[in-house]
Design a protein around this motif. Structure first.
Motif, PDB file in Angstrom:
ATOM      1  N   ASN A 120       0.740  -1.268  -0.026  1.00 58.99           N
ATOM      2  CA  ASN A 120       0.172   0.111   0.035  1.00 58.99           C
ATOM      3  C   ASN A 120       0.683   1.221  -0.179  1.00 58.99           C
ATOM      4  OD1 ASN A 120       1.048  -0.874   2.761  1.00 58.99           O
ATOM      5  ND2 ASN A 120      -0.541   0.498   3.461  1.00 58.99           N
ATOM      6  N   ARG A 121       2.212   1.148  -0.111  1.00 61.28           N
ATOM      7  CA  ARG A 121       3.174   2.319   0.024  1.00 61.28           C
ATOM      8  C   ARG A 121       3.742   2.524  -1.293  1.00 61.28           C
ATOM      9  NH1 ARG A 121       5.279   4.101   5.078  1.00 61.28           N
ATOM     10  NH2 ARG A 121       4.005   4.187   6.445  1.00 61.28           N
ATOM     11  N   THR A 122       4.167   3.511  -1.720  1.00 60.50           N
ATOM     12  CA  THR A 122       4.975   3.663  -2.823  1.00 60.50           C
ATOM     13  C   THR A 122       6.272   3.258  -2.413  1.00 60.50           C
ATOM     14  OG1 THR A 122       5.539   5.982  -2.312  1.00 60.50           O
ATOM     15  CG2 THR A 122       3.583   5.795  -3.646  1.00 60.50           C
ATOM     16  N   ILE A 123       7.301   3.326  -3.568  1.00 56.39           N
ATOM     17  CA  ILE A 123       8.726   2.790  -3.461  1.00 56.39           C
ATOM     18  C   ILE A 123       9.467   3.914  -2.419  1.00 56.39           C
ATOM     19  CG2 ILE A 123      11.011   2.524  -4.494  1.00 56.39           C
ATOM     20  CD1 ILE A 123       8.686   0.513  -5.024  1.00 56.39           C
ATOM     21  N   LEU A 124       8.998   5.131  -2.656  1.00 63.10           N
ATOM     22  CA  LEU A 124       9.465   6.283  -1.687  1.00 63.10           C
ATOM     23  C   LEU A 124       9.040   5.859  -0.241  1.00 63.10           C
ATOM     24  CD1 LEU A 124      11.285   8.844  -2.532  1.00 63.10           C
ATOM     25  CD2 LEU A 124       9.347  10.158  -2.099  1.00 63.10           C
ATOM     26  N   ARG A 141      13.816  13.023   5.610  1.00 64.38           N
ATOM     27  CA  ARG A 141      13.424  11.564   5.380  1.00 64.38           C
ATOM     28  C   ARG A 141      13.451  11.508   3.901  1.00 64.38           C
ATOM     29  NH1 ARG A 141       8.026  11.284   7.994  1.00 64.38           N
ATOM     30  NH2 ARG A 141       7.063  11.112   6.059  1.00 64.38           N
ATOM     31  N   GLU A 142      12.721  12.466   3.225  1.00 66.34           N
ATOM     32  CA  GLU A 142      13.062  12.421   1.662  1.00 66.34           C
ATOM     33  C   GLU A 142      14.411  12.257   0.880  1.00 66.34           C
ATOM     34  OE1 GLU A 142      10.286  14.628  -0.662  1.00 66.34           O
ATOM     35  OE2 GLU A 142       8.800  13.559   0.233  1.00 66.34           O
ATOM     36  N   GLN A 143      15.319  13.410   1.766  1.00 66.88           N
ATOM     37  CA  GLN A 143      16.677  13.480   1.260  1.00 66.88           C
ATOM     38  C   GLN A 143      17.452  12.318   1.490  1.00 66.88           C
ATOM     39  OE1 GLN A 143      19.300  15.584   3.549  1.00 66.88           O
ATOM     40  NE2 GLN A 143      20.895  14.865   2.429  1.00 66.88           N
ATOM     41  N   LYS A 144      17.231  11.708   2.517  1.00 70.18           N
ATOM     42  CA  LYS A 144      17.931  10.238   2.931  1.00 70.18           C
ATOM     43  C   LYS A 144      17.386   8.834   1.991  1.00 70.18           C
ATOM     44  CE  LYS A 144      19.715  10.454   7.487  1.00 70.18           C
ATOM     45  NZ  LYS A 144      19.996   9.994   8.791  1.00 70.18           N
ATOM     46  N   THR A 145      15.948   9.119   1.740  1.00 72.45           N
ATOM     47  CA  THR A 145      15.547   8.032   0.953  1.00 72.45           C
ATOM     48  C   THR A 145      16.105   8.098  -0.477  1.00 72.45           C
ATOM     49  OG1 THR A 145      13.621   8.309   2.357  1.00 72.45           O
ATOM     50  CG2 THR A 145      13.193   7.134   0.394  1.00 72.45           C
ATOM     51  N   ASN A 146      16.029   9.240  -0.872  1.00 73.67           N
ATOM     52  CA  ASN A 146      16.383   9.342  -2.365  1.00 73.67           C
ATOM     53  C   ASN A 146      18.109   9.027  -2.657  1.00 73.67           C
ATOM     54  OD1 ASN A 146      14.186  10.185  -3.731  1.00 73.67           O
ATOM     55  ND2 ASN A 146      14.365  12.025  -2.906  1.00 73.67           N
ATOM     56  N   LEU A 154      17.832   3.164  -8.302  1.00 73.67           N
ATOM     57  CA  LEU A 154      16.631   3.190  -8.513  1.00 73.67           C
ATOM     58  C   LEU A 154      15.872   4.557  -8.458  1.00 73.67           C
ATOM     59  CD1 LEU A 154      14.802   0.121  -6.858  1.00 73.67           C
ATOM     60  CD2 LEU A 154      14.934   0.462  -9.087  1.00 73.67           C
ATOM     61  N   ASN A 155      16.688   5.674  -8.476  1.00 76.12           N
ATOM     62  CA  ASN A 155      15.824   6.882  -8.627  1.00 76.12           C
ATOM     63  C   ASN A 155      15.059   6.863  -9.939  1.00 76.12           C
ATOM     64  OD1 ASN A 155      17.847   6.931 -10.420  1.00 76.12           O
ATOM     65  ND2 ASN A 155      19.141   8.809  -9.774  1.00 76.12           N
ATOM     66  N   GLY A 156      13.843   7.846  -9.674  1.00 71.65           N
ATOM     67  CA  GLY A 156      12.985   8.008 -10.671  1.00 71.65           C
ATOM     68  C   GLY A 156      11.734   7.186 -10.330  1.00 71.65           C
ATOM     69  N   TYR A 157      12.022   5.994  -9.503  1.00 72.27           N
ATOM     70  CA  TYR A 157      10.862   5.054  -9.380  1.00 72.27           C
ATOM     71  C   TYR A 157      10.244   5.223  -7.876  1.00 72.27           C
ATOM     72  CZ  TYR A 157      13.030   2.111 -13.026  1.00 72.27           C
ATOM     73  OH  TYR A 157      13.463   1.555 -14.438  1.00 72.27           O
ATOM     74  N   GLY A 158      10.329   6.444  -7.331  1.00 70.23           N
ATOM     75  CA  GLY A 158       9.892   6.614  -6.059  1.00 70.23           C
ATOM     76  C   GLY A 158       8.508   6.438  -5.961  1.00 70.23           C
ATOM     77  N   ASP A 159       7.729   7.070  -7.135  1.00 67.98           N
ATOM     78  CA  ASP A 159       6.134   7.122  -6.956  1.00 67.98           C
ATOM     79  C   ASP A 159       5.513   5.888  -7.532  1.00 67.98           C
ATOM     80  OD1 ASP A 159       6.482   9.896  -5.832  1.00 67.98           O
ATOM     81  OD2 ASP A 159       6.605  10.666  -7.879  1.00 67.98           O
ATOM     82  N   GLN A 160       6.445   4.780  -7.666  1.00 62.28           N
ATOM     83  CA  GLN A 160       5.675   3.697  -8.221  1.00 62.28           C
ATOM     84  C   GLN A 160       5.208   2.829  -7.106  1.00 62.28           C
ATOM     85  OE1 GLN A 160       6.515   1.873 -11.570  1.00 62.28           O
ATOM     86  NE2 GLN A 160       7.393   3.509 -12.653  1.00 62.28           N
TER      87      GLN A 160
END
Ligand SMILES: Nc1ncnc2c1ncn2[C@@H]1O[C@H](COP(=O)(O)OP(=O)(O)OP(=O)(O)O)[C@@H](O)[C@H]1O
Ligand SMILES: [Mg+2]
Lengths: 399, 284
Positions: A120-124, A141-146, A154-160
């Motif tokens: 139920n959660r995106t890749i990000l 969070r977003e900075q570390k996650t990216n 896998l950058n660019g896949y965060g919203d899948q």
């Protein structure tokens, strides 16, 4: 090397009548006998081992040998029946729930066989899970996650969503989630087992690449000995909850502790394991600055070889000479060895796996020279020794 | 062999009577409860009385459209509009909103009690072992039987109707909440735990979201069961379409009974399709 993780006497007994089972275990009864008598299953039987900081420690064993149970006791997903787990000297068994949560948040991250991603959660959001529950603000969070997603490509896949990704990519997310947390210890339970061979090999390479810069302490569970040999600094083999052998890949291959381990290594692809250094033999050498043709000829006769390797006084490789050419020199009463040296010698270094040079070995007539990083001659590789090693014979170094 | 008929009949009925009598001592408590449930009922009814009928129909059609954006169920929307117009035409509108109030109130209470109970059952095998037979009992006992204590505690009217409906309709919500949480794959629970989640974080971030569609299927079932109670509840004064059916039976008026029954079916289909669509919508 400092010890990161220490496991002492760690035991897990599943089921009822645990005290009785424990007693029988101390009397030396087997897992099967205890199951029959008490109905309790021995998951892990008094495991003792140490893991060094920054190494990949692989745990192997057949299905049901207790690998998953052992690794889950390290972060107490499974509560041990007995024993202790020390991380940087701190005993995890002595701490309360809250402190345990802190350890799980900061010190250890886990990667799962079937990826363990939240559908139920995106890749990000999946990658950020560990940070999110620590209450870290969204921007950090977003900075570390990216960053973590970058590391695994896998950058660019965060919203899948996870189901939109292939298995290999999903496991990269699993790895990224563990990396985002910046934990020092990674627990990986058959993390690559669900992947197809190509993807698996890719992931192994990627893990090794990452490890070059990150130096995590990794406990890696595997079914696959080739995988273990490829990535493991140490390998521990388990059987029926017991540890059978712990050692370097070479130890396991060359000195299997018992028949069980022997069986295990029977089918291994040794060419990936043995390096040039493992199979090289002592060459016949001639020092071009000192020795003359007559001495060269004598040595070749003594060693029953038709070639000799020419080095200088620093033992740096100059080239190779052929017995017939030397004979010619002797006949001409010349001392000019230099004139007959063939400098076209294939070379390699000690760390190179045999698999990488196997084709060349069988094609060139001249044995490979093994050099160290100062270009000094360490040994040579002849076909016979290579084939012997691949067939499982003990290599007779410098025979 | 011992003939069971010859021994004294066990006084089960007596015991239950005594128990119900004993409970009726707590009039204060039941009065409070009556007021509370009555409050919810009045709130729903007030809203339904306030909304003009045409607006209500537009809202239902609009929500259906939005909930089915991807599939575009024009047939369903047309059915809903025509069905509601028919209810209006048959002069059942107020009865329909009363029935809807009864169903919504019962479902709301089922949800508020049932979901936490389901969570509790999912977290503990012992709690599950205790409540499972109780839920079976609640659901298989003929719904009629609940009318008697309902009247004893709450008198006559909508409130005892809601009470009886809740007892009869709540089990699916509890059951499906329990099931939904237990169905979350072990690996995901381990993932959540291994990253240091608290129990609460695990529940909110992992278990409930992943149990949601199962849970909603339970809520849908509860609503259908509550709707099936409306005729029975009408016997103790819960107004609505059920009352129309009940009266028709009393007067041997087959036509009137059928018309009111049809209105219930229309309402049932609308509630069912709408909750299902809303459930589907939330899934990825
Ligand atoms: N929750 C449990 N209850 C009872 N027995 C268990 C439980 N978990 C594991 N076991 C038993 O403990 C033993 C070790 O299981 P474990 O899962 O650790 O093996 P494994 O080496 O990881 O096997 P695999 O390669 O199949 O993953 C097995 O005999 C298993 O049946
Ligand atoms: Mg396992």
């Amino acid at each position: 090397m400092t010890i990161k993780l220490q496991v002492k006497n760690l035991t897990k007994i599943f089921g009822k009548r645990v005290p009785r089972a424990k007693e029988l275990l101390k009397q030396g009864k087997s897992k099967a006998a205890i199951l029959k008598e008490t109905g309790a299953t021995i998951g892990v039987d008094r495991a003792n081992f140490e893991v060094e900081s920054g190494e990949i420690f692989v745990i192997m064993g057949l299905s049901g040998s207790g690998k998953s149970t052992l690794v889950r006791m390290i972060n107490r997903l499974i509560e041990p029946t007995e024993g202790s787990v020390l991380i940087d000297g701190e005993d995890l068994m002595q701490i309360d729930k809250k402190a345990l949560r802190e350890v799980r948040r900061k010190k250890m991250s886990m990667v799962f066989q079937n990826f363990g991603l939240f559908p139920n959660r995106t890749i990000l959001e999946n990658t950020a899970y560990g940070l999110e529950i620590q209450g870290i603000d969204k921007a950090t969070r977003e900075q570390k996650t990216n960053e973590a997603l970058d590391l695994v490509g896998l950058n660019g896949y965060g919203d899948q969503y996870p189901t939109q990704l292939s298995g290999g990519m999903q496991q990269r997310v699993g790895l990224a989630r563990a990396l985002a947390n910046d934990a020092e210890i990674l627990l990986m339970d058959e993390a690559f087992s669900a992947l197809d061979p190509l993807n698996r090999s890719d992931m192994q390479d990627q893990l090794l690449d990452l490890q070059e810069t990150m130096h995590k302490t990794i406990i890696f569970i595997s079914h696959d000995l080739n995988e273990a040999l490829k990535i493991g600094d140490h390998i521990m083999i388990m059987k029926d909850g017991e540890i059978v052998q712990t050692g370097t890949p070479e130890d396991i291959l060359t000195r299997p502790a018992d028949e069980y381990v022997e069986k295990f290594i029977e089918n291994v692809d040794r060419s990936k394991v043995y390096t040039a250094g493992n199979v090289m033999i002592r060459p016949t050498t001639v020092n071009i600055e000192k020795d003359g043709p007559r001495l060269a000829l004598k040595r070749m006769r003594e060693n029953e070889v038709s070639n000799a390797y020419v080095v200088n006084s620093k033992r740096e490789l100059v080239g190779i000479i052929d017995a017939r050419d030397v004979l010619e020199l002797v006949r001409k009463e010349s001392r000019d060895l230099q004139s007959i040296v063939n400098t076209e010698v294939p070379t390699t270094d000690e760390e190179t796996p045999i698999a990488d040079i196997l084709d060349d070995i069988s094609q060139t007539g001249i044995p490979f020279a093994v050099l160290n990083d100062k270009q000094q001659l360490r040994g040579i590789i002849i076909r016979g020794a290579v084939l012997g090693a691949l067939a499982g014979n003990e290599v007779n170094h410098f025979a | 062999m011992l003939n069971l008929m010859t021994i004294t009949k066990l006084p089960i009925a007596n015991w239950m009577d005594h128990f119900v009598d004993w409970l009726t001592q707590f009039t204060g408590f039941f009065n409070g409860l009556t007021n509370f449930i009555g409050g919810i009922i009045n709130a729903f009814q007030w809203v339904f009385d306030l909304i003009p009928i045409w607006l209500f129909i537009v809202i239902i059609a609009g929500v259906t459209y939005l909930a089915n954006r991807d599939t575009k169920k024009w047939g369903l929307i047309i059915f809903e509009v025509l069905g509601l117009l028919l209810i209006w035409n048959l002069d059942f509108w107020r009865d329909m909103t009363q029935t809807l109030t009864l169903v919504l109130t019962s479902s709301l209470i089922s949800l508020v009690i049932g979901v936490p109970l389901g969570i509790w059952m999912a977290k503990s095998d012992i709690v599950q072992a205790i409540f499972k037979p109780i839920l079976d009992f609640m659901q298989t006992m003929p719904a009629f039987v609940y009318l008697i204590p309902a009247v004893a505690f709450f008198g006559i009217g909508m409130v005892p109707g809601v009470f009886a409906s809740v007892i009869f309709a709540m089990p699916p919500t509890v059951r499906m909440t329990n099931l939904g949480i237990r169905q979350v794959p072990t690996e995901l629970i381990e993932a959540s735990d291994s990253y240091g989640s608290t129990e609460w974080q695990k529940l909110i971030k992992v278990q409930l979201p992943l149990a949601k569609s199962t849970l909603m299927a339970g809520v849908n079932q509860s609503m259908m069961l509550a709707l099936s109670m409306v005729v029975i509840a009408s016997m103790i004064g819960a107004m609505g379409l059920g009352t129309r059916v009940y009266f028709a039976v009393g007067r041997n008026d087959a036509g009137g009974g059928f018309a009111a029954g049809l209105a219930i079916v229309i309402l049932a289909i609308i509630i069912d399709r709408l909750t299902q669509a809303l459930n589907r919508q939330r899934k990825h």
